[in-house]
Write a protein that holds these residues in place. Structure first.
Motif, PDB file in Angstrom:
ATOM      1  N   PHE A 125       0.699  -1.019   0.164  1.00  0.00           N
ATOM      2  CA  PHE A 125      -0.218  -0.126  -0.123  1.00  0.00           C
ATOM      3  C   PHE A 125       0.991   1.277   0.016  1.00  0.00           C
ATOM      4  CE2 PHE A 125      -2.636  -3.454   1.788  1.00  0.00           C
ATOM      5  CZ  PHE A 125      -3.659  -3.459   0.974  1.00  0.00           C
ATOM      6  N   GLY A 126       1.147   1.888  -1.186  1.00  0.00           N
ATOM      7  CA  GLY A 126       1.882   2.845  -1.419  1.00  0.00           C
ATOM      8  C   GLY A 126       1.826   4.167  -0.591  1.00  0.00           C
ATOM      9  N   THR A 173       7.573   4.713  -2.093  1.00  0.00           N
ATOM     10  CA  THR A 173       8.789   5.498  -2.250  1.00  0.00           C
ATOM     11  C   THR A 173       9.801   4.363  -2.038  1.00  0.00           C
ATOM     12  OG1 THR A 173       9.184   6.300   0.119  1.00  0.00           O
ATOM     13  CG2 THR A 173       7.924   7.822  -1.498  1.00  0.00           C
ATOM     14  N   LEU A 174       9.508   3.289  -1.854  1.00  0.00           N
ATOM     15  CA  LEU A 174      10.783   2.400  -1.739  1.00  0.00           C
ATOM     16  C   LEU A 174      11.246   1.550  -2.854  1.00  0.00           C
ATOM     17  CD1 LEU A 174       9.119   0.165   1.482  1.00  0.00           C
ATOM     18  CD2 LEU A 174      10.796   1.831   1.583  1.00  0.00           C
ATOM     19  N   SER A 175      12.263   1.203  -2.970  1.00  0.00           N
ATOM     20  CA  SER A 175      12.837   0.488  -4.303  1.00  0.00           C
ATOM     21  C   SER A 175      11.794  -0.797  -4.520  1.00  0.00           C
ATOM     22  CB  SER A 175      14.455   0.258  -4.137  1.00  0.00           C
ATOM     23  OG  SER A 175      14.503  -1.028  -3.230  1.00  0.00           O
ATOM     24  N   GLY A 176      12.264  -1.442  -5.620  1.00  0.00           N
ATOM     25  CA  GLY A 176      11.523  -2.583  -5.691  1.00  0.00           C
ATOM     26  C   GLY A 176      11.834  -3.998  -4.867  1.00  0.00           C
ATOM     27  N   GLY A 177      13.176  -4.096  -4.517  1.00  0.00           N
ATOM     28  CA  GLY A 177      13.749  -4.779  -3.552  1.00  0.00           C
ATOM     29  C   GLY A 177      13.124  -4.689  -2.316  1.00  0.00           C
ATOM     30  N   GLU A 178      13.055  -3.502  -1.882  1.00  0.00           N
ATOM     31  CA  GLU A 178      12.664  -3.013  -0.501  1.00  0.00           C
ATOM     32  C   GLU A 178      11.221  -3.308  -0.277  1.00  0.00           C
ATOM     33  OE1 GLU A 178      16.003   0.485   0.227  1.00  0.00           O
ATOM     34  OE2 GLU A 178      13.941   0.921  -0.352  1.00  0.00           O
ATOM     35  N   GLN A 179      10.425  -3.142  -1.472  1.00  0.00           N
ATOM     36  CA  GLN A 179       8.878  -3.268  -1.349  1.00  0.00           C
ATOM     37  C   GLN A 179       8.785  -4.988  -1.324  1.00  0.00           C
ATOM     38  OE1 GLN A 179       6.774  -1.339  -4.539  1.00  0.00           O
ATOM     39  NE2 GLN A 179       7.434   0.516  -4.278  1.00  0.00           N
ATOM     40  N   GLN A 180       9.717  -5.550  -1.755  1.00  0.00           N
ATOM     41  CA  GLN A 180       9.562  -7.238  -1.632  1.00  0.00           C
ATOM     42  C   GLN A 180       9.913  -7.598  -0.387  1.00  0.00           C
ATOM     43  OE1 GLN A 180       8.547  -9.602  -4.469  1.00  0.00           O
ATOM     44  NE2 GLN A 180       8.151 -10.309  -2.472  1.00  0.00           N
ATOM     45  N   MET A 181      10.949  -7.026   0.225  1.00  0.00           N
ATOM     46  CA  MET A 181      11.008  -7.184   1.632  1.00  0.00           C
ATOM     47  C   MET A 181       9.937  -7.030   2.607  1.00  0.00           C
ATOM     48  SD  MET A 181      14.988  -5.707   1.968  1.00  0.00           S
ATOM     49  CE  MET A 181      16.167  -6.196   1.050  1.00  0.00           C
ATOM     50  N   LEU A 182       9.118  -5.723   2.118  1.00  0.00           N
ATOM     51  CA  LEU A 182       7.960  -5.610   2.937  1.00  0.00           C
ATOM     52  C   LEU A 182       6.795  -6.388   2.694  1.00  0.00           C
ATOM     53  CD1 LEU A 182       6.283  -3.448   4.826  1.00  0.00           C
ATOM     54  CD2 LEU A 182       6.129  -1.828   2.737  1.00  0.00           C
ATOM     55  N   ALA A 183       6.746  -6.705   1.454  1.00  0.00           N
ATOM     56  CA  ALA A 183       5.539  -7.658   1.118  1.00  0.00           C
ATOM     57  C   ALA A 183       5.641  -9.063   1.899  1.00  0.00           C
ATOM     58  CB  ALA A 183       5.550  -7.915  -0.449  1.00  0.00           C
ATOM     59  N   GLU A 234      14.414  -7.496  12.480  1.00  0.00           N
ATOM     60  CA  GLU A 234      15.813  -8.111  12.425  1.00  0.00           C
ATOM     61  C   GLU A 234      15.911  -8.831  11.094  1.00  0.00           C
ATOM     62  OE1 GLU A 234      15.154 -10.827  15.825  1.00  0.00           O
ATOM     63  OE2 GLU A 234      15.722  -9.231  17.213  1.00  0.00           O
ATOM     64  N   LEU A 235      14.959  -9.329  10.398  1.00  0.00           N
ATOM     65  CA  LEU A 235      15.156 -10.120   9.276  1.00  0.00           C
ATOM     66  C   LEU A 235      15.415  -9.126   8.103  1.00  0.00           C
ATOM     67  CD1 LEU A 235      12.178 -12.693   8.791  1.00  0.00           C
ATOM     68  CD2 LEU A 235      14.613 -13.288   8.820  1.00  0.00           C
ATOM     69  N   PHE A 236      14.804  -7.745   8.148  1.00  0.00           N
ATOM     70  CA  PHE A 236      14.822  -6.806   7.230  1.00  0.00           C
ATOM     71  C   PHE A 236      15.155  -5.553   7.787  1.00  0.00           C
ATOM     72  CE2 PHE A 236      11.809  -9.866   5.334  1.00  0.00           C
ATOM     73  CZ  PHE A 236      12.658 -10.644   4.252  1.00  0.00           C
ATOM     74  N   PRO A 237      16.291  -5.282   8.047  1.00  0.00           N
ATOM     75  CA  PRO A 237      16.789  -4.101   8.912  1.00  0.00           C
ATOM     76  C   PRO A 237      16.555  -2.616   8.190  1.00  0.00           C
ATOM     77  CG  PRO A 237      18.625  -5.794   8.922  1.00  0.00           C
ATOM     78  CD  PRO A 237      17.639  -6.037   7.948  1.00  0.00           C
ATOM     79  N   ARG A 238      16.378  -2.875   6.635  1.00  0.00           N
ATOM     80  CA  ARG A 238      16.029  -1.800   5.937  1.00  0.00           C
ATOM     81  C   ARG A 238      14.779  -1.472   6.305  1.00  0.00           C
ATOM     82  NH1 ARG A 238      18.627  -1.525   0.043  1.00  0.00           N
ATOM     83  NH2 ARG A 238      20.596  -2.758   0.127  1.00  0.00           N
ATOM     84  N   LEU A 239      13.679  -2.457   6.547  1.00  0.00           N
ATOM     85  CA  LEU A 239      12.375  -1.954   6.888  1.00  0.00           C
ATOM     86  C   LEU A 239      12.479  -1.177   8.213  1.00  0.00           C
ATOM     87  CD1 LEU A 239      10.481  -5.217   5.874  1.00  0.00           C
ATOM     88  CD2 LEU A 239      10.996  -3.030   4.369  1.00  0.00           C
ATOM     89  N   GLU A 240      13.378  -1.542   9.094  1.00  0.00           N
ATOM     90  CA  GLU A 240      13.105  -0.709  10.229  1.00  0.00           C
ATOM     91  C   GLU A 240      13.802   0.674  10.126  1.00  0.00           C
ATOM     92  OE1 GLU A 240      14.052  -1.239  14.974  1.00  0.00           O
ATOM     93  OE2 GLU A 240      15.368  -2.514  13.665  1.00  0.00           O
ATOM     94  N   GLU A 241      14.735   0.924   9.328  1.00  0.00           N
ATOM     95  CA  GLU A 241      15.635   1.868   8.770  1.00  0.00           C
ATOM     96  C   GLU A 241      14.447   2.980   8.202  1.00  0.00           C
ATOM     97  OE1 GLU A 241      18.653   1.197   6.486  1.00  0.00           O
ATOM     98  OE2 GLU A 241      19.730   0.064   7.905  1.00  0.00           O
ATOM     99  N   ARG A 242      13.309   2.318   7.567  1.00  0.00           N
ATOM    100  CA  ARG A 242      12.339   3.060   6.954  1.00  0.00           C
ATOM    101  C   ARG A 242      11.052   2.968   7.076  1.00  0.00           C
ATOM    102  NH1 ARG A 242      16.805   1.759   4.044  1.00  0.00           N
ATOM    103  NH2 ARG A 242      17.457   2.803   1.988  1.00  0.00           N
ATOM    104  N   ARG A 243      10.852   2.596   8.535  1.00  0.00           N
ATOM    105  CA  ARG A 243       9.338   2.416   9.023  1.00  0.00           C
ATOM    106  C   ARG A 243       8.503   3.434   8.751  1.00  0.00           C
ATOM    107  NH1 ARG A 243      12.968   3.309  13.394  1.00  0.00           N
ATOM    108  NH2 ARG A 243      12.085   4.394  15.003  1.00  0.00           N
ATOM    109  N   GLN A 258       8.684   5.711   6.446  1.00  0.00           N
ATOM    110  CA  GLN A 258       8.831   6.089   5.051  1.00  0.00           C
ATOM    111  C   GLN A 258       7.529   5.533   4.327  1.00  0.00           C
ATOM    112  OE1 GLN A 258      12.627   5.585   3.560  1.00  0.00           O
ATOM    113  NE2 GLN A 258      11.981   5.581   1.153  1.00  0.00           N
ATOM    114  N   LEU A 259       7.074   6.245   3.303  1.00  0.00           N
ATOM    115  CA  LEU A 259       5.825   5.605   2.452  1.00  0.00           C
ATOM    116  C   LEU A 259       6.277   4.654   1.677  1.00  0.00           C
ATOM    117  CD1 LEU A 259       4.051   8.884   1.191  1.00  0.00           C
ATOM    118  CD2 LEU A 259       3.233   7.457   3.221  1.00  0.00           C
ATOM    119  N   ALA A 260       5.474   3.418   1.643  1.00  0.00           N
ATOM    120  CA  ALA A 260       5.799   2.333   1.098  1.00  0.00           C
ATOM    121  C   ALA A 260       6.039   2.572  -0.603  1.00  0.00           C
ATOM    122  CB  ALA A 260       4.949   1.151   1.216  1.00  0.00           C
TER     123      ALA A 260
END
Length: 240
Positions: A93-94, A137-147, A122-131, A133-135
Motif C-alpha cells: 500500500f504505497g 517510495t521504496l525500491s522494488g527490492g525493499e517493497q519485496q522485503m515489505l511484502a 531483524e530479518l529486514f533491517p532496511r524496513l526498520e530504517e524506513r519504518r 517512510q511511505l511504502a
C-alpha cells in the motif's frame, strides 16, 4: 494425505471460464520444508497460489492443510488457519508507511505481536530504517522485503511466496533468499513459486515443475538440478 504432510493438493483443476488453467495437479509439502514450484510464464504457478489462498475457486479437487479442506473457505479464514501469501508483484500500500503496511499484515490477530514485528525488523533491517517512510517510495527490492514481512505478521505456519525475485536487482535477490532460509529456520514451512529455477532449487528441499497447468517433473532439488531436461529447459544449459 501422507503421514508427515502438512499441506496437500490433490487432483486440482482451476478454470478461467472455458479455459483450463490447472489440469489435475497433485503435490504435497511436509512441515519444515521449502518446496518450489517452477515454470515459465503462463504455466499456472500464480493461479495455483491464488487458489490455495481462495482468491480463486477450484473447479474440482482438494486442498488440505493439517487435514482440513480449504476449498470451501473464505480467503480470510485461510490466513486464520495459518497460511499467509506474499503475492506476485508485491502489492504494498504505497500511500501507507512501511510500519502501517506491516501492521495490516496482522489483521487476522486480535492483537499485533510485538515480538513478530521485532523479528521482521531483524530479518529486514532496511524496513526498520524506513519504518516511517511511505511504502510507495521504496525500491522494488525493499517493497519485496515489505511484502514478505507483511505476510509474516500473521505468524503463519506456512508461507506462500510468489515470484520474490521478480524485477529485483541481483544483490537484493540474494539478500531476500538468505532471509527465506532464516524464515524456514523459525518453523515456517515455505511454498515458493519462481521463474528463477537455479536460485529456487539451491534454496528448496524439493521442487515441482509446472507446464501449461500440469506437473511434468518432481523430485528433490538435487535431482531436478542434475536432470538434463530441467537443465535445458530452465537452467539454460544445452545437452551434449
Amino acid at each position: 494425505m501422507s503421514n508427515d504432510a502438512l499441506f496437500e493438493i490433490k487432483d486440482l483443476e482451476v478454470s478461467y471460464g472455458s479455459i483450463a488453467a490447472i489440469k489435475g495437479i497433485s503435490l504435497e509439502v511436509r512441515k519444515g520444508e521449502i518446496v518450489t514450484i517452477l515454470g515459465a510464464n503462463g504455466a499456472g504457478k500464480t493461479t495455483t497460489m491464488r487458489t490455495i489462498s481462495q482468491l480463486l475457486k477450484a473447479k474440482s479437487g482438494s486442498i488440505t492443510f493439517k487435514g482440513q479442506e480449504l476449498t470451501q473457505l473464505p480467503a480470510h479464514k485461510i490466513v486464520q488457519l495459518g497460511i499467509s501469501h506474499s503475492p506476485e508483484g508485491r502489492r504494498v500500500f504505497g500511500i501507507l508507511t512501511v510500519e502501517e503496511n506491516l501492521m495490516l499484515g496482522a489483521f487476522s490477530r486480535s492483537k499485533m505481536n510485538k515480538e513478530t514485528l521485532k523479528w521482521v525488523y531483524e530479518l529486514f533491517p532496511r524496513l526498520e530504517e524506513r519504518r516511517k517512510q511511505l511504502a510507495g517510495t521504496l525500491s522494488g527490492g525493499e517493497q519485496q522485503m515489505l511484502a514478505i514481512g507483511r505476510s509474516l505478521m500473521s505468524d503463519p505456519e506456512m508461507l506462500l511466496l510468489d515470484e520474490p525475485s521478480l524485477g529485483i536487482a541481483p544483490i537484493l535477490v540474494k539478500a531476500i533468499y538468505e532471509q527465506i532460509k532464516e524464515i524456514a529456520k523459525r518453523d515456517v514451512t515455505v511454498l515458493l513459486v519462481e521463474q528463477n529455477a537455479k536460485a529456487a532449487l539451491k534454496l528448496a528441499d524439493r521442487g515441482y515443475v509446472l507446464e501449461v497447468g500440469k506437473i511434468v517433473f518432481s523430485g528433490t532439488s538435487a535431482e531436478l538440478l542434475s536432470s538434463p531436461k530441467i537443465q535445458e529447459a530452465y537452467l539454460g544449459k544445452k545437452r551434449h
